[in-house]
Structures are given as structure tokens and as C-alpha cells.
Write an enzyme that holds these catalytic residues in place. Structure first.
Site, short mmCIF file in Angstrom:
data_model
loop_
_atom_site.label_atom_id
_atom_site.label_comp_id
_atom_site.label_asym_id
_atom_site.label_seq_id
_atom_site.Cartn_x
_atom_site.Cartn_y
_atom_site.Cartn_z
CE1 TYR A 142 -3.12 6.14 1.30
CE2 TYR A 142 -2.76 4.33 -0.24
CZ TYR A 142 -3.44 4.88 0.81
OH TYR A 142 -4.46 4.16 1.40
CE LYS A 189 -7.43 17.13 12.90
NZ LYS A 189 -8.57 17.00 13.81
CG ASP A 221 -11.76 15.49 13.69
OD1 ASP A 221 -12.13 16.25 12.79
OD2 ASP A 221 -11.23 15.92 14.74
CG ASP A 245 -7.51 3.63 2.29
OD1 ASP A 245 -8.11 2.83 1.55
OD2 ASP A 245 -6.79 3.27 3.24
CG ASP A 249 -12.28 0.36 3.94
OD1 ASP A 249 -12.25 0.55 2.71
OD2 ASP A 249 -11.64 -0.53 4.52
C1 IPM Z 1 -7.94 0.70 -1.60
C2 IPM Z 1 -6.95 -0.20 -0.90
C3 IPM Z 1 -5.53 0.23 -1.28
C4 IPM Z 1 -5.34 1.67 -0.83
C5 IPM Z 1 -4.43 -0.67 -0.73
C6 IPM Z 1 -4.62 -2.12 -1.12
C7 IPM Z 1 -3.06 -0.19 -1.12
O1 IPM Z 1 -7.13 -0.19 0.48
O2 IPM Z 1 -7.98 0.68 -2.84
O3 IPM Z 1 -8.67 1.41 -0.92
O4 IPM Z 1 -4.99 1.91 0.33
O5 IPM Z 1 -5.51 2.57 -1.65
MN MN Z 2 -8.81 1.04 1.14
#
Ligand code: IPM
Ligand code: MN
Length: 352
Positions: A142, A189, A221, A245, A249
Site C-alpha cells: 500500500y 507467503k 492461500d 485487507d 472481507d
Molecule cells: C479497508 C478498505 C481500504 C483498504 C480502502 C478503502 C483503501 O478496503 O479499510 O479495508 O484497502 O485498506
Molecule cells: Mn478492505
């Protein structure tokens, strides 16, 4: 207690869900005799439109001088569909994380008893899941050097980690494991990436300081698979920025909705609390967004930000009560009766 809280509503559904978290926090403050002063500040696309900067200096000053930051969401489709945009809302979020020194993102994943059948995963797989990701938040791909070469036909993003960055994150991971199930999984990884080998080597060297913690090392993975197969085998997972990240999710599916998962970003000084979901542009202004992730982020703020455990527990209790009573937004209603974002917020505040 006097609490000064910076309020960054941001974009999309951000303002709507933040409003509910404010209602609930104010109700908690009244009940427990605290005095909250809210300090709204601009961020994201809203800040670009107003002042041309997604994280203006004034916003930073408000955050840095507050006891905590409560954050909604950032992002706007106008920018997603325009890769050439020079200033992007997400840059504001990254700048904020960096400038506030928020190097650890705490993302818990747990199940809610009344929602266990809402998850697309089978009950017997997910029952009892209680894990927490510690995602490194201010380094890695990032923040590495990025750019184009070859007349724009070649692009790169460097992934860089220093031993110090890994150590400070891993230290939090070990400490968190000690306060929970004493299991730590380092997700990397290392079979391919040099940065991952540094992670592994650094964490291995720290193991002797925490003899009670059972440490495992797993490739990202494989974790992506095991996370939905045997989520309740995990306790604390530490990982780098991008892996964290993506995996968080994925982990939100376990609870049944992304609209339920809170997070805390901690580091040097002031901490920030935010839902893990994004700005959900399709729902903006429709009063349908689930406010619970933000409300539960406020619970984390009381607990980990201010050390006010009864207050945090009271929020979680009222959230569970609302789920049991079926006072839910449409993402949780299964086509049955659902309530608006503001109605859920009002119900929670009244029932605090
Ligand atoms: C999160 C979001 C952010 C990230 C984006 C919006 C930049 O997806 O907080 O997980 O990737 O960190
Ligand atoms: Mn995210």
C-alpha cells in the site's frame, strides 16, 4: 468522563451509519454519565469536493487532538471508474492511517447467535467462531514506491517491510493472543516473497518471549481456504496489509453480513474506529444501510479506546437484543420485515 471524539463521516453511506453510532453513543454517555463532544471533520470525496484534499490538515489537527476518531467510510464511484484521477478519496484514508501512526488494524470476526443461519456457511462450520485479525496498516504494498515505466505500459507497486514494522505488529499479536486463546497464526507467503520471509523470521525470533503462545505459520492461500472451512480453529491472526485487507472481507461472510463487522486501528497515540465495509454507493441516501458495524465500532471505542468496558458491553447487549427482536435492515431480513437505518439507530438508542 469527558470524551472528545473526532467524527469523520466520509462518503456514501458513511454519514447515515455514523449518525446512528452517534445516537447510540450519546445514549450510552447519558446512561453512564459521560460528556461527549463530537468534532466533525471532512474526509474522502466529500473533502475533495470541498477543499481539494481527501485528508486536509484541519481534519488531521482535529483527529490528533481528540481522544478517539470515529470514522464512517470512504470512496466514490466517480473515482473508481476513472483510473487517471490524480486525487482519490482512498488516498485520504491512507494518509490518515500513516499520519496518525495507526499501524495495527484490529478486525474481530465472531458469530451472532440469532444470525448463525444467515451465513452462507453451514452452522456446524462456523458455530463458536471467535477470531481476530491484526492487519498491518501502514506498510507493505500500500505504501511502497509505485509508478509507471515504458511510456506508461509497465506499472509497479513495491512491497516493503522493515523488521521494526513487523516486530511492533507481532508484539500486539502475541499480547492479544495471551489475553485470549493463546494461539497465534502468522499469515504470509514465505514460499515466494522475501518480505514474508522477513515476517516469519521476525515472528520466530519473538516466540521465546511468549512461551505460552502456540504459534503457527501458514501461507495466505491456504488460510483463505481454511478460514471458511474451519474458522473456529483460529484465534489471533497477524498479517501484512494487503493479505489482511482481503482476508478480513472474506472473514465477514462468517458473521452473515459485512454490515456487522467493526474494527479498531491503533498505534502511536489516538485510535480510530471504523466499520470494515466501504461506502456502498448503491445504498447511499436510501436509508437501508446496516448501521451495526459502525455501532459496534463505537462499542470498541468505549472498550479499547477509553477502557470503559461496561459501556462497550451495553452497546453489544442492545445490538444482540435488536437482532433477537428482528429490528434489522434488509441485508439481514431474508425478504421479511426490515427496518430503515435510522429506525434501527433509534431503536438501539431508546433501548440503551
Ligand atoms: C479497508 C478498505 C481500504 C483498504 C480502502 C478503502 C483503501 O478496503 O479499510 O479495508 O484497502 O485498506
Ligand atoms: Mn478492505
Amino acid at each position: 468522563m469527558k470524551l472528545k471524539i473526532a467524527l469523520l463521516a466520509g462518503d456514501g453511506i458513511g454519514p447515515e451509519v455514523i449518525e446512528q453510532a452517534v445516537k447510540v453513543s450519546d445514549a450510552i454517555a447519558k446512561k453512564f454519565n459521560h460528556e461527549i463532544s463530537w468534532h466533525p471533520a471532512l474526509t474522502g470525496a466529500a473533502a475533495i469536493d470541498a477543499v481539494g484534499d481527501p485528508y486536509p490538515q484541519e481534519t488531521h489537527d482535529i483527529c490528533a487532538s481528540s481522544d478517539a476518531v470515529l470514522f464512517g467510510a470512504i470512496g466514490h464511484p466517480r473515482f473508481d471508474n476513472d483510473p487517471s484521477a490524480k486525487v482519490r478519496p482512498e488516498q485520504g484514508l491512507l494518509k490518515m492511517r500513516k499520519e496518525l501512526g495507526l499501524f495495527a488494524n484490529v478486525r474481530p470476526t465472531f458469530t451472532f447467535p440469532s444470525l448463525i443461519d444467515k451465513s452462507p456457511l453451514k452452522r456446524e462450520r462456523i458455530e463458536g467462531t471467535d477470531l481476530v485479525f491484526l492487519r498491518e496498516l501502514t506498510g507493505g504494498i500500500y505504501f511502497g514506491k509505485k509508478g509507471r515505466e515504458d511510456n506508461g505500459n509497465t506499472a509497479y507497486d513495491h512491497c516493503v517491510y522493515s523488521r521494526k514494522e513487523v516486530q511492533r505488529l507481532a508484539k500486539k499479536g502475541f499480547e492479544m493472543a495471551m489475553s485470549r486463546g493463546k494461539k497465534l497464526c502468522c499469515v504470509d507467503k514465505a514460499n515466494v516473497l522475501e518480505t514474508s520471509r522477513l515476517w516469519r523470521e521476525t515472528v520466530q525470533a519473538m516466540e521465546k518471549d511468549y512461551p505460552e503462545v502456540e504459534v503457527s505459520y501458514e501461507f495466505v492461500d491456504a488460510v483463505a481456504m481454511r478460514l471458511v472451512q474451519w474458522p473456529n480453529s483460529y484465534d489471533v491472526l497477524i498479517t501484512e496489509n494487503l493479505f489482511g485487507d482481503i482476508l478480513t472481507d472474506e472473514a465477514s461472510v462468517i458473521s452473515g453480513s459485512m454490515g456487522l463487522m467493526p474494527s479498531a486501528s491503533v498505534g502511536a497515540d489516538v485510535s480510530l474506529f471504523e466499520p470494515i465495509h466501504g461506502s456502498y454507493p448503491q445504498a447511499t441516501g436510501k436509508n437501508i444501510a446496516n448501521p451495526l458495524a459502525t455501532v459496534l465500532s463505537a462499542a470498541m471505542m468505549f472498550e479499547t479506546g477509553f477502557g470503559l468496558h461496561d459501556e462497550g458491553a451495553a452497546i453489544r447487549e442492545v445490538v444482540n437484543k435488536s437482532l433477537d427482536a428482528g429490528i434489522v435492515t434488509e441485508d439481514l431480513a431474508d425478504g421479511g420485515k426490515s427496518y430503515g437505518t435510522t429506525q434501527v439507530g433509534d431503536w438501539l438508542a431508546e433501548n440503551v
